[in-house]
Scaffold this active site. Structure first.
Site, mmCIF file in Angstrom:
data_model
loop_
_atom_site.group_PDB
_atom_site.id
_atom_site.type_symbol
_atom_site.label_atom_id
_atom_site.label_comp_id
_atom_site.label_asym_id
_atom_site.label_seq_id
_atom_site.Cartn_x
_atom_site.Cartn_y
_atom_site.Cartn_z
ATOM 1 N N HIS B 68 0.863 -1.181 0.000
ATOM 2 C CA HIS B 68 0.000 0.000 0.000
ATOM 3 C C HIS B 68 0.895 1.225 0.000
ATOM 4 O O HIS B 68 1.656 1.428 0.947
ATOM 5 C CB HIS B 68 -0.906 -0.002 1.235
ATOM 6 C CG HIS B 68 -1.875 -1.149 1.250
ATOM 7 N ND1 HIS B 68 -3.133 -1.074 0.712
ATOM 8 C CD2 HIS B 68 -1.742 -2.419 1.707
ATOM 9 C CE1 HIS B 68 -3.751 -2.238 0.851
ATOM 10 N NE2 HIS B 68 -2.928 -3.077 1.450
ATOM 11 N N LEU B 69 0.826 2.024 -1.079
ATOM 12 C CA LEU B 69 1.700 3.193 -1.156
ATOM 13 C C LEU B 69 1.021 4.476 -0.683
ATOM 14 O O LEU B 69 1.669 5.512 -0.602
ATOM 15 C CB LEU B 69 2.235 3.363 -2.587
ATOM 16 C CG LEU B 69 3.131 2.212 -3.066
ATOM 17 C CD1 LEU B 69 3.645 2.492 -4.480
ATOM 18 C CD2 LEU B 69 4.312 2.022 -2.117
ATOM 19 N N ASP B 158 -8.909 -4.675 -2.450
ATOM 20 C CA ASP B 158 -8.214 -4.962 -1.183
ATOM 21 C C ASP B 158 -8.337 -3.834 -0.163
ATOM 22 O O ASP B 158 -8.276 -2.668 -0.491
ATOM 23 C CB ASP B 158 -6.730 -5.220 -1.423
ATOM 24 C CG ASP B 158 -6.032 -5.625 -0.113
ATOM 25 O OD1 ASP B 158 -5.178 -4.855 0.361
ATOM 26 O OD2 ASP B 158 -6.362 -6.682 0.433
ATOM 27 N N HIS B 238 -3.273 -12.326 1.265
ATOM 28 C CA HIS B 238 -2.973 -12.536 2.690
ATOM 29 C C HIS B 238 -3.723 -13.693 3.349
ATOM 30 O O HIS B 238 -4.598 -13.494 4.193
ATOM 31 C CB HIS B 238 -3.149 -11.251 3.496
ATOM 32 C CG HIS B 238 -4.387 -10.452 3.187
ATOM 33 N ND1 HIS B 238 -5.671 -10.976 3.220
ATOM 34 C CD2 HIS B 238 -4.514 -9.154 2.829
ATOM 35 C CE1 HIS B 238 -6.517 -10.013 2.924
ATOM 36 N NE2 HIS B 238 -5.869 -8.904 2.680
ATOM 37 N N ASP B 311 2.134 -7.138 2.266
ATOM 38 C CA ASP B 311 0.969 -6.336 2.665
ATOM 39 C C ASP B 311 1.430 -5.108 3.456
ATOM 40 O O ASP B 311 0.860 -4.738 4.481
ATOM 41 C CB ASP B 311 -0.027 -7.164 3.504
ATOM 42 C CG ASP B 311 -1.409 -6.492 3.572
ATOM 43 O OD1 ASP B 311 -2.298 -7.045 4.255
ATOM 44 O OD2 ASP B 311 -1.591 -5.420 2.961
#
Lengths: 180, 448, 307
Positions: B68-69, B158, B238, B311
């Protein structure tokens, strides 16, 4: 650190002192009217009971007896790391207009008696508070004095004076221990 | 200009290679692998740089397919640049980023923005995953074709599950026609509702509402059955429970095209650590118990689990340093993923070959990107790992803006020490540098 | 003597010796509340802040009275007070209060672990007055004191706790405390309100009230929160009351000298029938009296032992 023990009063000596104190209380107060004995935990309680019995034998009448735990009134609670175990206080009646005879085993700095008086005032307005102690060892830090004294025992600050009583220690003895 | 990496153990599952040798790189492309390449004819004609990496393991650039950026919209937690710097420091040359930004990456402009921002720092190749549904609200499909043309490599909502089974069916069918994967976050929201940790005797003891394992498993089962029915592939994000592993193993045995990933925290930690109420342990899916950890390790060993993906979920201190209930879920992972995964090799759960397969070869295969290989002609995306280096996780030294890791202070063995993207160094470990490299040619952006 | 710990966050961490010390000390404080002048100077000049993020009348009042009877300055901050509503974080609120030098902070909060977060962050002693569904240590202590005073002991007794166990901090704290002190505990409630693997805490679990209270020495009824009805934990209050409300016919299943307890406030007719709540077996009001004594004991033991 050897502690040297010296016996300054034996069982008979204690008994005679208590008998004399009992008579002195009755003499000064002209009888038992309005009197109440209050013993300070723990040594004072047993002595107060003995005084109660002696007075009963003399006057054929029983004085009321109270038990006072002064832990909550101490001035050193925040300072001492060691917290004494809290005991119960049992005062059987209001102290309004009563003559309280506070009983303790050893009178030393006077701080215990100061705390006891603060506690008693919360139970009413006594007519008077008198103090009976078995041993007065001096070194007062507050202006407190005893009305009835078993024995005056001048002592040094590095001596420890202990009153041993059968009810809690198995024998009757007043001893001095020296701590070097 | 020629660059030769000398003397390391080369592990490339895509070519079945595991041997000590040299790698010859020219103009950002891998030209040759083998022994004694320094003596090859080319080097006599051109200026050549040598990098001695003997004692190290060298692999195709590692790929983290789940990160996640946070940009656009949550730049206070992480930016694309800081996230890429963290990835390079973790040994990654390619990463896929999830669409739960603000706005959600459900349209071409956001996808193009992400790619443009990532290119500007040239640290890592970034592959955006676009949302399955508009706003990830689970109601309407996004424009898959348009997003593919913008550069998206797959679809996922997600952060949230896609609860509407009919919509997921359509998504699987439509994505398959474009040859792009669908990645599913498996969580039945009604079963997990209000939950803060795994539901078991510990959540009972702590009085914290629990998330039962079935909240994940019912959705894993759904995706497997939908994939079977639509005859399309699906990838499960995940995986955290023994039951999920069992369902996926069973599905694979029936030739259903299901793949899956797990994150290092799920095979490293168990839920009893939550007794501390430390919000750095709060994550969704939650940490599970020992038998789940064992099942995940078994799944990694027998190939049921295809990939390891971090993740990476950075959060600011203000999101985490609050009451456990109100704390954000997630841990950073880019800079610890390799170190934690190497323990699987040390504990003989995975061989080196297996590990690299799960951290490079198979993520490339699942995302259908031409990465994860040291084949001559491929981009020189390369990770150099010192397998003996003992290091301590120091969260304040992280290049990520997020410091929310439960592994602060842990001692790990094995670290990425040099990362190359297209033959250019994007990360060098200082301690390694001080010991080793005689000549290091820097790229446009040097990370110190 | 004195507790050698900074905070009281839960019963789970307390040893048998510590629990006994607190109960013994509390017994000595009962007498103070019966005097004409209900005050002792013990905590004179000390500052106690009651930080209540959840509404509460009885617990907060009990702490306030306890502090005042010890001559401390007690201040109440409740969730309707402005800065909490303005969205100030717990940590900022706590740090601001710490800057004013309180000696003890008593906190009740809906989030599990909030008192633990506070204890890590600020210097004053923290007393947990209830954190979410996790622990309510002072309630368990006053419950144990009530049992010990009435029965002379806790060891060997059989205690039944009935109601919404899953969401009850009173149940959890009591389970820890009673088991440490040697009692055996059985819980009962609708299956939807029994948390998963509750047996691993060492108790037996039943879904029928009658099974749990067989030969019980103590029956502790919990408060059902009517909001739970909306979460489909039970179909209706009528159904719950019909099968889990303690009334006269159940009492005959327990021992003849059974005690009926409840942390309050009682939902009459739902938790307990009015006749049992007001009847001879009920010690609910003794619990309230003991609550003040237990809280006085804790405040006394926490201050001054940690210099």
């Amino acid at each position: 650190m050897e502690k040297i023990k010296k016996v300054v009063m034996d069982a008979d000596g204690i008994d005679r002192s208590l008998t004399r104190i009992a008579y002195e209380i009755l003499e000064k107060n002209k009888g038992i009217g309005d009197l109440i004995l209050v013993g300070i935990r723990t040594g004072g309680v047993f002595l107060a009971r003995r005084l109660q019995q002696k007075i009963s034998a003399i006057e054929k009448n029983e004085l009321p007896l109270g038990i006072l735990d002064i832990t909550l009134y101490r001035d050193d609670l925040s300072i001492s790391g060691h917290k004494p175990r809290l005991g119960k206080t049992e005062i059987p009646c209001t102290l309004d207009d009563k003559k309280v005879i506070l009983v303790d085993d050893v009178l030393f700095t006077g701080r215990t008696i100061r705390a006891a008086m603060d506690a008693l005032i919360d139970f009413g307005r006594p007519k008077s508070i008198q103090l009976a102690v078995l041993i007065d060892r001096g070194h007062r830090e507050l202006p407190i004095r005893a009305d009835f004294v078993g024995k005056n025992l001048p002592s040094s600050l590095w001596e420890a004076v202990s009153v041993l009583l059968t009810e809690k220690d198995g024998c009757d003895e007043v001893i001095i221990k020296e701590e070097h | 200009m020629i660059l030769i990496l000398k003397g390391a153990r080369i592990i490339d599952p895509s070519q079945n290679i595991d041997e000590v040798g040299d790698i010859l790189i020219q103009d950002g492309i891998i030209v040759d692998l083998g022994s004694n390449l320094s003596k090859s004819s080319q080097t006599e004609k051109q200026s050549t740089q040598f990098v001695d990496i003997s004692g190290c393991v060298v692999t195709p650039g590692l790929i983290d397919m789940h990160t996640h950026l946070r940009e656009p919209g949550f730049e206070y937690k992480e930016t694309i640049v800081s996230g890429c710097a963290a990835a390079a420091a973790g040994g990654f040359t390619s990463i896929a980023c999830m669409p739960n930004t603000h706005p959600v990456n459900d349209n071409r402009s956001v996808t193009e923005f992400i790619i443009r921002k990532a290119s500007s720092c040239s640290l890592v190749q970034v592959y955006p995953i676009a949302a399955i549904s508009s706003g990830s609200e689970g109601k309407n499909l996004t424009d898959f074709w348009d997003l593919k043309e913008a550069g998206a490599v797959g679809f996922s909502d997600d952060g949230k599950p896609l609860m509407d089974s009919a919509l997921m069916r359509r998504a699987l069918e439509y994505a398959d026609s474009l040859n792009l994967p669908v990645i599913s976050h498996c969580e039945d929201l009604r079963l997990s509702s209000g939950g803060l940790m795994n539901e078991n005797s510990i959540s009972t003891e702590l009085g914290l509402r629990g998330i039962p394992v079935v909240a994940e498993e019912v959705m894993v089962a759904r995706e497997a059955l939908l994939a079977e029915f639509t005859r399309t592939p699906v990838h499960i994000a995940h995986v955290s429970t023994a039951g999920s592993v069992r369902i996926i193993r069973d599905a694979k045995s029936r030739s259903i095209r299901i793949t899956c990933e797990t994150a290092p925290h799920y095979f490293t930690l168990t839920d009893d650590v939550l007794r501390s109420f430390n919000s750095d342990f709060k994550v969704n899916p939650p940490l599970r118990e020992m038998n789940d950890v064992t099942a995940l390790k078994q799944g990694l060993a027998d190939g049921t689990i295809d990939a390891i993906a971090s993740d990476h979920a950075p959060h600011a201190l203000t999101d985490k340093e609050v009451e456990f209930e109100y704390a954000a879920s997630g841990m950073v992972g880019l800079e610890t993923s390799l170190g934690l995964s190497l323990k699987l090799v040390e504990d003989k759960i995975l061989s080196w070959n297996d590990l690299i397969r799960k951290m490079s070869t198979d993520p490339a295969r699942i995302l259908r990107i031409s990465k994860g290989t040291l084949r001559p002609g491929a981009n020189a995306d390369i990770t150099v790992i010192d397998p003996e280096m003992v290091w301590t996780v120091e969260k304040h030294a992280f290049l990520s803006k997020g410091k929310n890791t439960p592994f602060h202070g842990w001692t790990l063995k094995g670290k990425a020490v040099i990362t190359f993207v297209r033959g250019v160094i994007t990360y060098q470990d200082k301690a390694f540098l001080d010991n080793r490299i005689k000549v290091a040619k820097r790229g446009k952006f040097y990370i110190s | 003597m004195g507790l050698s710990r900074k905070d009281i966050l839960g019963i789970q961490e307390l040893s048998v010796e510590e629990i006994s010390l607190i109960l013994d000390t509390a017994e000595s404080f009962i007498e103070v509340s019966t005097r004409e002048i209900k005050k002792v100077p013990t905590l004179r000049g000390k500052t106690i802040i009651n930080l209540f993020y959840e509404p509460s009348t009885r617990t907060r009042t009990s702490f306030e009275i306890a502090g005042k009877r010890l001559s401390a300055d007690t201040i109440n901050i409740s969730s309707s007070t402005s800065s909490m509503v303005k969205g100030e974080t717990l940590i900022d609120t706590a740090r601001n209060l710490e800057a004013m030098n309180p000696d003890i902070v008593v906190i009740r909060h809906p989030a599990v672990g909030a008192p633990h977060l506070l204890a890590r962050m600020i210097r004053p002693s923290i007393i947990n007055a209830g954190d979410g569904a996790h622990e309510h240590p002072t309630q368990a202590l006053l419950d144990m004191m009530t049992i010990r005073t009435k029965k002379g002991k806790i060891d060997g007794l059989h205690v039944a706790i009935i109601g919404d166990i899953a969401h009850s901090r009173v149940a959890r704290s009591n389970i820890h405390g009673l088991m440490k002190m040697g009692a055996s505990v059985t819980v009962a409630g609708p299956a939807t309100m029994l948390p998963r693997d509750i047996e691993k805490m060492g108790v037996r679990a039943h879904t029928h009230l009658e099974d749990a209270i067989q030969e019980a020495d103590i029956i502790m009824m919990l408060r059902v929160q009517t909001e739970r009805q909306n979460q489909n934990l039970f179909p209706s209050l009528r159904e719950y009351a019909a099968h889990y409300c303690l009334d006269r016919r159940h009492i005959s299943l327990a021992k003849d000298d059974v005690l009926v307890m409840h942390p309050g406030p009682v939902n009459r007719g739902i938790d307990i029938s009015p006749e049992v709540a007001d009847g001879p077996y009920s010690v609910i009001l003794d619990q309230v009296t003991n609550g003040v004594a237990v809280r006085m004991a804790l405040l006394y033991l926490l201050i001054g032992g940690k210099e």
